[in-house]
Design a protein around this motif. Sequence first.
Motif, PDB file in Angstrom:
ATOM      1  N   GLU A 136       6.699  19.163 -13.703  1.00 34.98           N
ATOM      2  CA  GLU A 136       5.689  18.651 -13.727  1.00 34.98           C
ATOM      3  C   GLU A 136       4.085  19.332 -13.515  1.00 34.98           C
ATOM      4  O   GLU A 136       3.312  19.191 -14.224  1.00 34.98           O
ATOM      5  N   ALA A 137       4.346  20.109 -12.349  1.00 36.19           N
ATOM      6  CA  ALA A 137       3.225  21.162 -12.162  1.00 36.19           C
ATOM      7  C   ALA A 137       2.892  22.230 -13.159  1.00 36.19           C
ATOM      8  O   ALA A 137       1.915  22.330 -13.425  1.00 36.19           O
ATOM      9  N   SER A 138       4.205  22.565 -13.812  1.00 32.73           N
ATOM     10  CA  SER A 138       3.830  23.510 -15.023  1.00 32.73           C
ATOM     11  C   SER A 138       3.021  22.843 -16.163  1.00 32.73           C
ATOM     12  O   SER A 138       2.066  23.444 -16.571  1.00 32.73           O
ATOM     13  N   VAL A 139       3.360  21.371 -16.388  1.00 34.50           N
ATOM     14  CA  VAL A 139       2.712  20.695 -17.551  1.00 34.50           C
ATOM     15  C   VAL A 139       1.208  20.609 -17.000  1.00 34.50           C
ATOM     16  O   VAL A 139       0.494  20.675 -17.586  1.00 34.50           O
ATOM     17  N   LEU A 140       1.154  20.124 -15.780  1.00 35.01           N
ATOM     18  CA  LEU A 140      -0.221  19.948 -15.235  1.00 35.01           C
ATOM     19  C   LEU A 140      -0.913  21.417 -15.272  1.00 35.01           C
ATOM     20  O   LEU A 140      -2.043  21.311 -15.829  1.00 35.01           O
ATOM     21  N   ARG A 141      -0.550  22.281 -14.991  1.00 33.84           N
ATOM     22  CA  ARG A 141      -1.070  23.753 -15.026  1.00 33.84           C
ATOM     23  C   ARG A 141      -1.362  23.979 -16.273  1.00 33.84           C
ATOM     24  O   ARG A 141      -2.590  24.471 -16.738  1.00 33.84           O
ATOM     25  N   GLN A 142      -0.547  23.807 -17.391  1.00 35.79           N
ATOM     26  CA  GLN A 142      -0.742  23.893 -18.731  1.00 35.79           C
ATOM     27  C   GLN A 142      -2.096  23.095 -19.319  1.00 35.79           C
ATOM     28  O   GLN A 142      -2.947  23.206 -19.909  1.00 35.79           O
ATOM     29  N   CYS A 143      -2.034  21.738 -18.837  1.00 32.86           N
ATOM     30  CA  CYS A 143      -3.261  20.550 -18.977  1.00 32.86           C
ATOM     31  C   CYS A 143      -4.353  21.353 -18.583  1.00 32.86           C
ATOM     32  O   CYS A 143      -5.540  21.411 -18.952  1.00 32.86           O
ATOM     33  N   VAL A 144      -4.326  21.593 -17.294  1.00 33.27           N
ATOM     34  CA  VAL A 144      -5.861  22.321 -16.615  1.00 33.27           C
ATOM     35  C   VAL A 144      -6.194  23.540 -17.381  1.00 33.27           C
ATOM     36  O   VAL A 144      -7.398  23.439 -17.659  1.00 33.27           O
ATOM     37  N   HIS A 145      -5.395  24.332 -17.764  1.00 33.55           N
ATOM     38  CA  HIS A 145      -5.507  25.539 -18.618  1.00 33.55           C
ATOM     39  C   HIS A 145      -6.274  25.257 -19.930  1.00 33.55           C
ATOM     40  O   HIS A 145      -7.490  25.727 -20.246  1.00 33.55           O
ATOM     41  N   ALA A 146      -5.866  24.166 -20.563  1.00 30.56           N
ATOM     42  CA  ALA A 146      -6.261  23.649 -21.537  1.00 30.56           C
ATOM     43  C   ALA A 146      -7.540  23.255 -21.599  1.00 30.56           C
ATOM     44  O   ALA A 146      -8.828  23.143 -22.318  1.00 30.56           O
ATOM     45  N   ALA A 147      -7.685  22.367 -20.476  1.00 24.72           N
ATOM     46  CA  ALA A 147      -9.170  21.662 -20.099  1.00 24.72           C
ATOM     47  C   ALA A 147      -9.915  22.646 -19.656  1.00 24.72           C
ATOM     48  O   ALA A 147     -11.322  22.333 -20.186  1.00 24.72           O
ATOM     49  N   GLN A 148      -9.804  23.528 -19.026  1.00 25.25           N
ATOM     50  CA  GLN A 148     -10.677  24.781 -18.748  1.00 25.25           C
ATOM     51  C   GLN A 148     -11.119  25.393 -19.978  1.00 25.25           C
ATOM     52  O   GLN A 148     -12.357  25.673 -20.196  1.00 25.25           O
ATOM     53  N   GLN A 149     -10.315  25.798 -20.887  1.00 31.76           N
ATOM     54  CA  GLN A 149     -10.560  26.385 -22.187  1.00 31.76           C
ATOM     55  C   GLN A 149     -11.578  25.642 -22.798  1.00 31.76           C
ATOM     56  O   GLN A 149     -12.283  26.021 -23.759  1.00 31.76           O
ATOM     57  N   GLU A 150     -11.156  24.139 -22.975  1.00 28.81           N
ATOM     58  CA  GLU A 150     -12.103  23.159 -23.669  1.00 28.81           C
ATOM     59  C   GLU A 150     -13.491  23.202 -23.027  1.00 28.81           C
ATOM     60  O   GLU A 150     -14.522  22.992 -23.845  1.00 28.81           O
TER      61      GLU A 150
END
Length: 237
Positions: free
Chosen positions: A193-207
């Motif tokens: 779950e933390a890995s998925v959240l980290r990926q979501c945060v990274h994608a949000a940062q890129q966006e």
Amino acid sequence: MRARAWSEPVVSESDELSPKNEPLVAVRLVRTQLPRAPEDKGLAPFEELLEARIRDLSIALNMSTALALAELIEDEVVAPPMPLEVLIENVKLHLIEDRPTRSISSPPPQPLDIDLTTLRMTRDTAGVVRLGPPVSTPSTIASPATPQPQPELDEAREKIDRLNRENEELRKRLVTLARIAEDNRELRAKVEEASVLRQCVHAAQQEAASLLADKQELLEAMRILQEQISGGCRGKR
């Protein structure tokens, strides 16, 4: 014609090795062979002693049933008295008088309660019965209710007890391992779950970075347009 029968439940080999409770009623016949004179023929003389122990019993009987029990020890042949020794411990009797009263006007009979804490009954070869407190004799100490030493059974019981303890310890370890495995599964789920959240945060940062770049481009385009508009207005003047 009279007959006496004795039946016991079928006992398996595993039941024989398992520990059993001390019997409440135990009887043992001790037969001692006596020396025989050279001129005597036939069977060698012997002495017999019937030992019994009755303990921790609570019995309720009708008086007619208790009196009928005497038929079990009656015999057609008068035999010489057999010496016996009976040790009674913590026995309670509740006798119910179910026989009709002799007088119609008499009140109904009341039950009789007998509580025997310790009692020793003996009979000698003359047939004299004696009642008294128990004494510390070899016959009472090593009574039939006392388990006799059986090395093989004792060793087997010790092995069974040891195996039971080991099995119990293994069960506890299995429970602990199952709890640890459950905790590990929960930790893996949290890590995923933390890995998925980290990926979501990274994608949000890129966006967000992309939107910020677009914003800068729009601001730059607006500045250029404003400069062009301002330059055109000054040229018309």
